[in-house]
Enzyme design. Sequence first.
Site, short mmCIF file in Angstrom:
data_model
loop_
_atom_site.label_atom_id
_atom_site.label_comp_id
_atom_site.label_asym_id
_atom_site.label_seq_id
_atom_site.Cartn_x
_atom_site.Cartn_y
_atom_site.Cartn_z
N ARG A 1 -4.75 -84.20 8.01
CA ARG A 1 -4.57 -84.67 9.39
C ARG A 1 -4.93 -83.57 10.40
O ARG A 1 -4.27 -83.43 11.44
CB ARG A 1 -3.13 -85.15 9.62
CG ARG A 1 -2.69 -86.25 8.66
CD ARG A 1 -3.19 -87.62 9.03
NE ARG A 1 -2.60 -88.15 10.22
CZ ARG A 1 -1.59 -89.01 10.25
NH1 ARG A 1 -1.06 -89.45 9.13
NH2 ARG A 1 -1.11 -89.44 11.39
N ARG B 165 -3.19 -85.60 17.25
CA ARG B 165 -2.52 -85.44 18.55
C ARG B 165 -2.02 -84.04 18.88
O ARG B 165 -1.65 -83.78 20.01
CB ARG B 165 -1.36 -86.44 18.64
CG ARG B 165 -1.86 -87.86 18.85
CD ARG B 165 -0.75 -88.86 18.75
NE ARG B 165 -0.21 -88.85 17.40
CZ ARG B 165 0.70 -89.70 16.95
NH1 ARG B 165 1.20 -90.61 17.76
NH2 ARG B 165 1.12 -89.65 15.71
N ARG C 145 -8.67 -89.71 22.94
CA ARG C 145 -7.87 -90.87 22.53
C ARG C 145 -7.58 -91.77 23.73
O ARG C 145 -7.60 -92.99 23.61
CB ARG C 145 -6.57 -90.36 21.89
CG ARG C 145 -5.51 -91.38 21.60
CD ARG C 145 -5.84 -92.17 20.36
NE ARG C 145 -4.69 -92.96 19.93
CZ ARG C 145 -4.36 -94.14 20.45
NH1 ARG C 145 -5.08 -94.67 21.40
NH2 ARG C 145 -3.29 -94.79 20.01
N ASP D 98 -8.56 -94.09 9.13
CA ASP D 98 -7.18 -94.23 8.68
C ASP D 98 -7.16 -95.01 7.38
O ASP D 98 -8.08 -95.78 7.10
CB ASP D 98 -6.34 -94.96 9.73
CG ASP D 98 -4.86 -94.77 9.46
OD1 ASP D 98 -4.31 -93.71 9.81
OD2 ASP D 98 -4.24 -95.67 8.85
N TYR E 117 2.40 -100.62 3.08
CA TYR E 117 2.31 -101.05 4.48
C TYR E 117 2.08 -102.55 4.57
O TYR E 117 2.64 -103.24 5.41
CB TYR E 117 1.18 -100.29 5.20
CG TYR E 117 1.53 -98.84 5.44
CD1 TYR E 117 2.33 -98.46 6.51
CD2 TYR E 117 1.08 -97.84 4.58
CE1 TYR E 117 2.67 -97.14 6.72
CE2 TYR E 117 1.41 -96.51 4.78
CZ TYR E 117 2.20 -96.16 5.84
OH TYR E 117 2.54 -94.85 6.04
O1 CP3 Z 1 -7.66 -85.50 10.49
C1 CP3 Z 1 -7.47 -86.29 9.57
O2 CP3 Z 1 -6.74 -86.05 8.60
C2 CP3 Z 1 -8.31 -87.56 9.54
C3 CP3 Z 1 -7.71 -88.75 9.90
C4 CP3 Z 1 -6.52 -89.42 9.26
C5 CP3 Z 1 -5.62 -90.20 10.02
N1 CP3 Z 1 -4.78 -90.83 9.15
C6 CP3 Z 1 -5.65 -90.32 11.47
C7 CP3 Z 1 -4.51 -90.88 12.21
C8 CP3 Z 1 -6.14 -89.54 7.91
C9 CP3 Z 1 -6.72 -88.85 6.70
C10 CP3 Z 1 -5.04 -90.44 7.86
C11 CP3 Z 1 -4.40 -90.85 6.60
C12 CP3 Z 1 -3.17 -91.64 6.65
N2 CP3 Z 1 -2.81 -92.63 7.52
C13 CP3 Z 1 -2.14 -91.55 5.68
C14 CP3 Z 1 -2.16 -90.64 4.48
C15 CP3 Z 1 -1.77 -89.27 4.84
C16 CP3 Z 1 -0.32 -89.12 5.18
O3 CP3 Z 1 -0.05 -88.68 6.31
O4 CP3 Z 1 0.52 -89.38 4.30
C17 CP3 Z 1 -1.15 -92.48 6.03
C18 CP3 Z 1 0.16 -92.72 5.30
C19 CP3 Z 1 -1.59 -93.15 7.19
C20 CP3 Z 1 -0.93 -94.26 7.90
C21 CP3 Z 1 -0.71 -93.90 9.30
N3 CP3 Z 1 -1.68 -93.93 10.28
C22 CP3 Z 1 0.49 -93.48 9.91
C23 CP3 Z 1 1.81 -93.30 9.18
C24 CP3 Z 1 0.20 -93.31 11.27
C25 CP3 Z 1 1.16 -93.04 12.37
C26 CP3 Z 1 1.49 -91.62 12.44
C27 CP3 Z 1 2.03 -91.30 13.77
O5 CP3 Z 1 2.30 -90.12 13.90
O6 CP3 Z 1 2.13 -92.17 14.65
C28 CP3 Z 1 -1.16 -93.53 11.48
C29 CP3 Z 1 -1.90 -93.40 12.75
C30 CP3 Z 1 -2.84 -92.25 12.80
N4 CP3 Z 1 -3.77 -91.98 11.84
C31 CP3 Z 1 -2.98 -91.30 13.85
C32 CP3 Z 1 -4.02 -90.45 13.49
C33 CP3 Z 1 -4.58 -89.30 14.26
C34 CP3 Z 1 -2.18 -91.26 15.14
C35 CP3 Z 1 -2.61 -92.42 16.00
C36 CP3 Z 1 -2.82 -92.11 17.45
O7 CP3 Z 1 -3.60 -91.21 17.80
O8 CP3 Z 1 -2.21 -92.82 18.24
#
Ligand code: CP3
Length: 351
Positions: A25, A29, A38, A75, A151
């Site tokens: 990640r 943010r 964003r 994602d 999910y």
């Molecule tokens: O930089 C990177 O790693 C690339 C992008 C990436 C994102 N999500 C961007 C993202 C990757 C590799 C993921 C994987 C992901 N997404 C996982 C596996 C890794 C982990 O953390 O366990 C999981 C479980 C998800 C599901 C997911 N997507 C969640 C739980 C969330 C919310 C998290 C939060 O803090 O709100 C997301 C949204 C998400 N995916 C964001 C980002 C940058 C935040 C969304 C935003 O900018 O509003």
Amino acid sequence: MSEEQLFLRALKGEITERVPFWFMRQAGRYLPEYRELRATANGFLDLCFTPEKAAEVTLQPIRRFGMDAAILFSDILVIPHALGAEVRFAEGEGPIVEQTITSDRIAQLRVEDVSEKLQPVFKTIQILRQELPKETTLIGFAGSPWTVACYMLQGPRGGAAVKEFATARRFAYGEPKTMQRLIDLLVEATIDYLRLQVDAGAQALQLFDSWAGLLTPDQFDRWTVAPTEAIVTALKESHPHIPIIGFAKGAGLNLARYAARTGVNAIGIDMQMEMAHAITCREGNQAVQGNLDPLLLVANGEAAAHKAKDILRHFERVPAVFNLGHGIQLDTPIAHVEALCDTLKAHRRNG
Ligand code: CP3
């Protein structure tokens, strides 16, 4: 002879002169430039599906910190979206899949739609291969079937309030046949999706199994190991040289079985596991990747750099990639990340 990237050499089992690094990640943010971009998007999925913007977000941490690998900005939930389940990213709640999955609903999900609907992701990869520095590896990724199913099965009652995904685990016990159908469908969709990522230019892949740690050992074999093995086998058939990292977070005592059976090139290590032990779980020439606690990086930059050196000492004689034990936290101070990167760039093996 063209020089192979440090990160790819490590994934192929080489003990590289310096340990390559990236952070899960790493785009997101905690970076002001991410928040700015964003705000110009019409929601999170729109950002993922606008290739120029998604490519830009992927490049942001590379420009600032010079990691050895960039991870495609997308994602894990784009797969259920492409299958036809409505996915919503609610502010402060985490992602939500709108309709609860029933057997009728599973029958309506369309694997055939995945390649078409995810075209913007492949376009992002093409742009990135043009724009990334030649020494930086591009990682593609997907969620593992079990984690994506968590999910999907949680449905609209998902979000931050539900941590243990009890709905998914109950479903797996109560309706194992339907669960198997959902997992098989996700295996198929994930294989298609990852093959197309590689065809577009992804140079390595990571499977995120963020919720593998919720499973009992029996369930872990069925819902994490077997689907991962199926995905890895299919990918290796069509793309024999693509390195694959498997990150089964919370695997604990199941890690050695995961390493031995799935055929991944590298195992991701979470922060709960001692690196000395993780190294003993490797199969053959497998690389290890991990495992600094992301909260330590938030709370104490100096202690994080110190702990990083300790992790690097464990890597002295094994193929390895430095990473965090889970995704970077959104309140991580940029100065702490910079100091950690300086430590990692200065490090040399055997001296
Ligand atoms: O930089 C990177 O790693 C690339 C992008 C990436 C994102 N999500 C961007 C993202 C990757 C590799 C993921 C994987 C992901 N997404 C996982 C596996 C890794 C982990 O953390 O366990 C999981 C479980 C998800 C599901 C997911 N997507 C969640 C739980 C969330 C919310 C998290 C939060 O803090 O709100 C997301 C949204 C998400 N995916 C964001 C980002 C940058 C935040 C969304 C935003 O900018 O509003």
